[in-house]
Scaffold this motif. Structure first.
Motif, PDB file in Angstrom:
ATOM      1  N   TYR A  41       3.058   9.097  -7.903  1.00 22.62           N
ATOM      2  CA  TYR A  41       4.010   8.426  -8.786  1.00 22.62           C
ATOM      3  C   TYR A  41       3.358   7.240  -9.503  1.00 22.62           C
ATOM      4  N   GLY A  42       2.638   6.427  -8.750  1.00 20.85           N
ATOM      5  CA  GLY A  42       1.968   5.288  -9.368  1.00 20.85           C
ATOM      6  C   GLY A  42       2.918   4.200  -9.841  1.00 20.85           C
ATOM      7  N   MET A  43       4.087   4.088  -9.224  1.00 22.68           N
ATOM      8  CA  MET A  43       5.032   3.039  -9.598  1.00 22.68           C
ATOM      9  C   MET A  43       4.593   1.708  -8.998  1.00 22.68           C
ATOM     10  N   LYS A  44       4.901   0.624  -9.710  1.00 24.16           N
ATOM     11  CA  LYS A  44       4.548  -0.706  -9.236  1.00 24.16           C
ATOM     12  C   LYS A  44       5.733  -1.649  -9.415  1.00 24.16           C
ATOM     13  N   THR A  45       5.774  -2.673  -8.560  1.00 28.84           N
ATOM     14  CA  THR A  45       6.784  -3.716  -8.689  1.00 28.84           C
ATOM     15  C   THR A  45       6.241  -4.797  -9.610  1.00 28.84           C
ATOM     16  N   THR A  83      17.425   8.276  -2.352  1.00 31.16           N
ATOM     17  CA  THR A  83      17.331   7.575  -3.626  1.00 31.16           C
ATOM     18  C   THR A  83      17.273   8.606  -4.751  1.00 31.16           C
ATOM     19  N   THR A  84      17.024   8.119  -5.942  1.00 29.53           N
ATOM     20  CA  THR A  84      16.922   9.019  -7.095  1.00 29.53           C
ATOM     21  C   THR A  84      15.643   9.838  -7.080  1.00 29.53           C
ATOM     22  N   HIS A  85      14.657   9.428  -6.249  1.00 24.82           N
ATOM     23  CA  HIS A  85      13.354  10.076  -6.248  1.00 24.82           C
ATOM     24  C   HIS A  85      13.037  10.672  -4.878  1.00 24.82           C
ATOM     25  N   ALA A  86      12.537  11.893  -4.883  1.00 20.79           N
ATOM     26  CA  ALA A  86      11.969  12.460  -3.662  1.00 20.79           C
ATOM     27  C   ALA A  86      10.565  11.896  -3.470  1.00 20.79           C
ATOM     28  N   GLY A  87      10.109  11.847  -2.217  1.00 20.77           N
ATOM     29  CA  GLY A  87       8.759  11.330  -2.051  1.00 20.77           C
ATOM     30  C   GLY A  87       8.270  11.296  -0.622  1.00 20.77           C
ATOM     31  N   LEU A  88       6.963  11.239  -0.481  1.00 21.77           N
ATOM     32  CA  LEU A  88       6.279  11.001   0.792  1.00 21.77           C
ATOM     33  C   LEU A  88       5.206   9.952   0.533  1.00 21.77           C
ATOM     34  N   THR A  89       5.057   9.027   1.461  1.00 20.34           N
ATOM     35  CA  THR A  89       3.975   8.054   1.365  1.00 20.34           C
ATOM     36  C   THR A  89       3.341   7.867   2.737  1.00 20.34           C
ATOM     37  N   VAL A  90       2.023   7.832   2.762  1.00 20.88           N
ATOM     38  CA  VAL A  90       1.258   7.670   4.002  1.00 20.88           C
ATOM     39  C   VAL A  90       0.119   6.700   3.746  1.00 20.88           C
ATOM     40  N   ALA A  92       0.829  -1.210   0.000  1.00 17.60           N
ATOM     41  CA  ALA A  92       0.000   0.000   0.000  1.00 17.60           C
ATOM     42  C   ALA A  92       0.863   1.260   0.000  1.00 17.60           C
ATOM     43  N   LEU A  93       1.930   1.243   0.789  1.00 15.91           N
ATOM     44  CA  LEU A  93       2.836   2.395   0.829  1.00 15.91           C
ATOM     45  C   LEU A  93       3.509   2.613  -0.531  1.00 15.91           C
ATOM     46  N   GLN A  94       3.927   1.545  -1.177  1.00 20.38           N
ATOM     47  CA  GLN A  94       4.609   1.688  -2.466  1.00 20.38           C
ATOM     48  C   GLN A  94       3.694   2.283  -3.527  1.00 20.38           C
ATOM     49  N   GLU A  95       2.407   2.037  -3.397  1.00 25.36           N
ATOM     50  CA  GLU A  95       1.454   2.592  -4.369  1.00 25.36           C
ATOM     51  C   GLU A  95       1.066   4.031  -4.059  1.00 25.36           C
ATOM     52  N   SER A  96       1.590   4.573  -2.948  1.00 20.77           N
ATOM     53  CA  SER A  96       1.078   5.867  -2.464  1.00 20.77           C
ATOM     54  C   SER A  96       2.130   6.972  -2.408  1.00 20.77           C
ATOM     55  N   TRP A  97       3.254   6.776  -3.058  1.00 16.39           N
ATOM     56  CA  TRP A  97       4.291   7.827  -3.042  1.00 16.39           C
ATOM     57  C   TRP A  97       3.812   9.043  -3.837  1.00 16.39           C
ATOM     58  N   ILE A  98       3.957  10.218  -3.235  1.00 14.96           N
ATOM     59  CA  ILE A  98       3.552  11.468  -3.891  1.00 14.96           C
ATOM     60  C   ILE A  98       4.686  12.480  -3.805  1.00 14.96           C
ATOM     61  N   TRP A  99       4.594  13.510  -4.649  1.00 14.11           N
ATOM     62  CA  TRP A  99       5.547  14.620  -4.619  1.00 14.11           C
ATOM     63  C   TRP A  99       4.992  15.735  -5.499  1.00 14.11           C
ATOM     64  N   PRO A 100       5.409  16.981  -5.261  1.00 19.22           N
ATOM     65  CA  PRO A 100       4.921  18.067  -6.120  1.00 19.22           C
ATOM     66  C   PRO A 100       5.298  17.823  -7.587  1.00 19.22           C
ATOM     67  N   PRO A 101       4.387  18.065  -8.503  1.00 19.76           N
ATOM     68  CA  PRO A 101       4.712  17.915  -9.925  1.00 19.76           C
ATOM     69  C   PRO A 101       5.733  18.969 -10.360  1.00 19.76           C
ATOM     70  N   GLU A 102       6.447  18.676 -11.439  1.00 17.04           N
ATOM     71  CA  GLU A 102       7.434  19.591 -12.020  1.00 17.04           C
ATOM     72  C   GLU A 102       8.577  19.894 -11.052  1.00 17.04           C
ATOM     73  N   TRP A 103       8.828  18.973 -10.139  1.00 14.63           N
ATOM     74  CA  TRP A 103       9.933  19.125  -9.180  1.00 14.63           C
ATOM     75  C   TRP A 103      11.270  19.041  -9.902  1.00 14.63           C
ATOM     76  N   ILE A 104      12.189  19.930  -9.549  1.00 10.67           N
ATOM     77  CA  ILE A 104      13.566  19.862 -10.037  1.00 10.67           C
ATOM     78  C   ILE A 104      14.454  19.552  -8.847  1.00 10.67           C
ATOM     79  N   ASP A 105      15.194  18.454  -8.910  1.00 10.05           N
ATOM     80  CA  ASP A 105      15.981  17.985  -7.769  1.00 10.05           C
ATOM     81  C   ASP A 105      17.340  18.683  -7.711  1.00 10.05           C
ATOM     82  N   SER A 106      17.280  20.000  -7.679  1.00 11.25           N
ATOM     83  CA  SER A 106      18.480  20.834  -7.569  1.00 11.25           C
ATOM     84  C   SER A 106      18.002  22.254  -7.324  1.00 11.25           C
ATOM     85  N   SER A 107      18.960  23.165  -7.194  1.00  9.13           N
ATOM     86  CA  SER A 107      18.597  24.561  -6.957  1.00  9.13           C
ATOM     87  C   SER A 107      19.686  25.472  -7.497  1.00  9.13           C
TER      88      SER A 107
END
Length: 800
Positions: A188-192, A120-127, A12-27
């Motif tokens: 994200y909607g990623m699946k194994t 990891t390569t991806h930022a994220g929050l899952t609840v 359930a957690l793996q199916e629920s990762w979210i993050w702001p769209p159009e995120w750039i992982d740098s500044s």
């Protein structure tokens, strides 16, 4: 191995990762990462009966429920094991409107900054979870993404390149900017599928959540303010608010009762009209003299001597807008380490109020079962207390080498610290996490990484061998055979790496260039133009052949041989012992000049080729004959000895060698060995410094060696069979007139030891055990005596 129920949660957690769209992982700004807030607002028609949430984030999160911080995490994770947390938040909820808010600090994956915080390569929050009431429930799962809002906060930067923040990158700079809008995050909607691994290989948290308690930080050491010292003291102690006039400036230095690792929180309010406040907070472990080479080589004496010393350290610098009549809270995202802080406050165009200041100590729940009382030694109980405080401050979600600078978990450091932890608490959860983490860090050549998890990988030559000792120690104390067996292939791979580097002389040599051959912090083992690595013995640098590594390899081979026999897999035992004997003979042939063991081969030895370290490990690995041990150790540890000296971390191994050399050696060194610890007390340290060579940090748990010596040597509690199923009780009654001690033995047993001195020096010694185990006793000058399975033993000793 996860349970079926845990696997459902993970799915359930793996199916629920979210993050702001159009995120750039740098500044474009100088920052190691950015902070993103997520909130879920909801209303409850009645009181919650249960509200179990499961959650994780990349990189680190803080969870607030209705404005109260209730969790920080996830536990120290890596690309191969990423932990999620579980918490019932029902007690923080109320009937009516509620808010759950996550603040997530995402460190950028492409940088080498913020080493302790793996990502990891991806930022994220899952609840995943829900609030349950008597008749209905409310879902709080992030998979229902439309119920959540996210906001990127670019007002906070975490600068890199600072001279005194080369590892953590937690120092904050805040400048008010126009707030980003709250937006709907993306799922994200990623699946194994077909064995494809997601960025996070989730596992349930393996250790308890940190504990918190309020710490005193209200002693004002200096004050440059229109307000009085008494007013500031009352404010810092929480007894009254502080009113500051418009445009005023204030500087004060505040001392905590003891060295602390704490979340700091200030609450401000503009009293009449909108205003702002500028706050600069500098953190220091104590007053110090002018450093020799800042920040790594320092000069420190009395840590509370403000007259001759000054404060140096990293700082937060923030400007906060204070809307009219609104309360504003500032809490740095990560906890801060300090003994003394300098506050510099500048008030904006309108007066403000400082409503409160809180310092909440945070650390792994150490839960000490052990105890120490020694009436005849004026310092031993203080040494015991300082050792425990040092341990606590170096334990959060892993064993940290030092909380002030690095917060990295090293296998060489944590091997001895884990033993101290076992004896104090009988708790193996933090060490199990550490052992498992290091096992997952194995490189293609078979070495475990020296620090892990770490965003910047590192290899130190001897540290994989110390990891093997961690596994051996764990089996001795807890007897978890299946757990120990699971690491045997990786233990063999580490040992095979060293076997592949045994040269034609039979010695370990030719280490790869990118493997740091660190041994210890020694004044004469500094960096040179040709050899920039520090802490490496001088003698073997040109030849790339250091005696220490041959000795350590042989020592660990023997420990591994015992382990494989104890866990019922003896196939490699003879091979390991034969390898050890071969290396030991090569050491005697090529690294012994007839009097002492040299740091490299004896034929190239010069005046800098002799160390206490090689004499210590010659005893531990068996290269020194029993008849040579006493002479070697007494000579090199004599007052005024010119041998390169063991620092605090290596004193632990020196003491093991003293014990092997015999009672006369160990007891003869007893008073002298604690001189550095007593000197630290005289210099007003409340935790043990990292070493006395660099004096970089004032808190490093490898200095808590007294815990081990008091428990296993002076009190004489020595487990000698897996799972603490058999005990050698060998109290060193000649070292103390009276002792009362408690020592944890595995998870569910505690030994209590006491003795006192009567007429003619006779000592009555008592051992009590909460659970019966097999006991062998030995008193000074006597033979071992078998007592069978007992829970109480009374002995008498009369000096001859």
């Amino acid at each position: 191995m996860v349970t079926e129920e845990e696997q459902k949660t993970i799915n359930a957690l793996q199916e629920s990762w979210i993050w702001p769209p159009e995120w750039i992982d740098s500044s474009k700004s100088n920052t190691a990462g950015r902070i993103v807030r997520f909130r879920r607002e909801f209303s409850l028609p009645s009181t919650a009966t249960r509200a179990l949430l499961h959650f994780s984030a990349d990189t680190r999160y803080k969870l607030f429920v209705n404005g109260t911080r209730v969790a920080v995490g996830p536990a120290r994770s890596s690309l191969l094991i990423w932990y999620y947390d579980s918490l019932d938040i029902a007690s923080f909820l109320r009937k009516g409107k509620n808010e759950v808010r996550f603040e997530v600090l995402r460190y950028f994956a492409a940088s080498r900054s913020a080493m302790p915080f793996e990502r990891t390569t991806h930022a994220g929050l899952t609840v995943v979870g829900s609030v349950e009431m008597e008749r209905e429930s409310v879902e709080l799962t992030t998979h229902q993404v439309m119920d959540w809002r996210a906001q990127v906060d670019d007002s906070i930067s975490l600068p890199t390149g600072l001279l005194d923040d080369g590892f953590l990158h937690i120092s904050e700079r805040i400048e008010p900017i126009l707030s980003s809008p709250w937006i709907t995050p993306a799922l994200y909607g990623m699946k194994t599928l077909n064995g494809d691994l997601l960025p996070w290989r989730l596992r349930p948290r393996a250790i308890p959540m940190p504990e918190e308690r309020r710490v005193a930080a209200s002693t004002v050491r200096s004050c440059n303010s229109v307000a009085s010292t008494d007013d500031w003291t009352a404010y810092l102690a929480g007894t009254r608010a502080m009113n500051l006039t418009a445009g005023s400036s204030h500087t004060l230095e505040v001392q905590a009762a003891v060295h602390s690792t704490a979340f700091l929180q200030w609450t401000f309010k503009a009293t009449a009209k909108q205003s702002h406040i500028k706050l600069k907070v500098t953190y220091s472990e104590g007053y110090e003299l002018e450093p020799r080479n800042y920040p790594f080589f320092r000069t420190k004496a009395d840590r509370l001597d403000a007259e001759n010393g000054h404060l140096i350290g990293p700082y937060d610098e923030v400007t906060l807008e204070l809307p009219q009549a609104e309360t504003v809270i500032y809490e740095p995202f990560w906890f801060r380490t300090f003994r003394i802080i300098r506050l510099e406050i500048t008030v904006g165009p309108e007066p403000i109020q400082l409503l409160s200041f809180d310092a909440m100590q945070v650390n792994y729940p150490l839960a000490v079962k052990a105890g120490w009382n020694e009436a005849g030694d004026e310092h031993s109980e203080q040494i015991w207390d300082v050792s425990i405080r040092t341990m606590r401050n170096c334990m959060f979600d892993g064993y940290s080498d030092c909380p002030f600078y690095e917060q990295l978990q090293y296998s060489g450091d944590s091997r001895s610290v884990g033993l101290f932890h076992y004896l104090l608490s009988g708790d193996d959860r933090l060490m199990r996490q550490a052992i498992t983490s290091f096992a997952s860090s194995v490189t293609p050549e078979g070495l475990t990484q020296s620090r892990f998890p770490s965003h910047v990988p590192q290899l130190i030559a001897g540290f994989p061998l110390f990891w093997i000792l961690q596994v051996c120690d764990h089996h001795l104390f807890f007897g978890d055979t299946s757990y120990a067996r699971s690491f045997l292939p990786r233990i063999d791979s580490v040992l095979d790496f060293f076997a592949s580097h045994v040269d034609y002389l039979g010695l370990v040599s030719g280490m790869p260039y990118d493997v740091w051959q660190y041994v210890d912090w020694v004044t004469t083992w500094g960096a040179t133009d040709l050899h920039p690595d520090k802490g490496v013995p001088t003698s073997g640098r040109k030849s790339n052949r250091h005696t220490y590594f041959s000795m350590l390899y042989a020592f660990v081979l023997k420990a591994a041989a015992k382990l494989v026999r104890d866990v019922g897999r003896p196939g490699y035992a003879d091979e390991y012992e034969n390898r050890a004997e071969s290396v030991v003979q090569a050491i005697r042939t090529h690294c012994f000049d007839g009097r002492f063991f040299t740091d490299s081969t004896a034929d190239i030895a010069d005046s800098l080729a002799f160390s206490q370290h090689c004499q210590v490990f010659s005893v531990l690995c068996g290269a020194a004959l029993p008849s040579e041990r006493s002479y070697l150790l007494n000579e090199v540890f004599a007052e005024g000895s010119q041998f390169s000296k063991c620092s605090y971390v290596m004193k632990f191994y020196a003491l093991r060698a003293f014990a092997m050399a015999g009672d006369d050696v160990y007891e003869g060194q007893w008073k002298r060995v604690w001189a550095p610890w007593r000197a630290m007390l005289e210099n007003n340290l409340s935790t043990w410094e990292e070493d006395d060579v660099r004096q970089r940090s004032d808190c490093h748990a490898w200095g808590s060696v007294p815990v081990y010596e008091y428990c296993t040597e002076l009190a004489g509690i020595r487990p000698i069979a897996p799972g603490c199923s058999k005990l050698l009780f060998k109290p060193r009654v000649r070292l103390s007139e009276a002792v009362e001690a408690k020592v944890a033995l595995g998870r569910d047993n505690v030994a209590t030891v006491s003795w006192s001195t009567g007429a003619e020096g006779e000592k009555k010694i008592e051992l009590r055990l909460e659970k019966k185990i097999e006991v062998v006793s030995q008193l000074p000058g006597g033979e071992e005596e078998e007592h069978g399975v007992v829970d109480r033993l009374v002995l008498k000793y009369l000096p001859s």
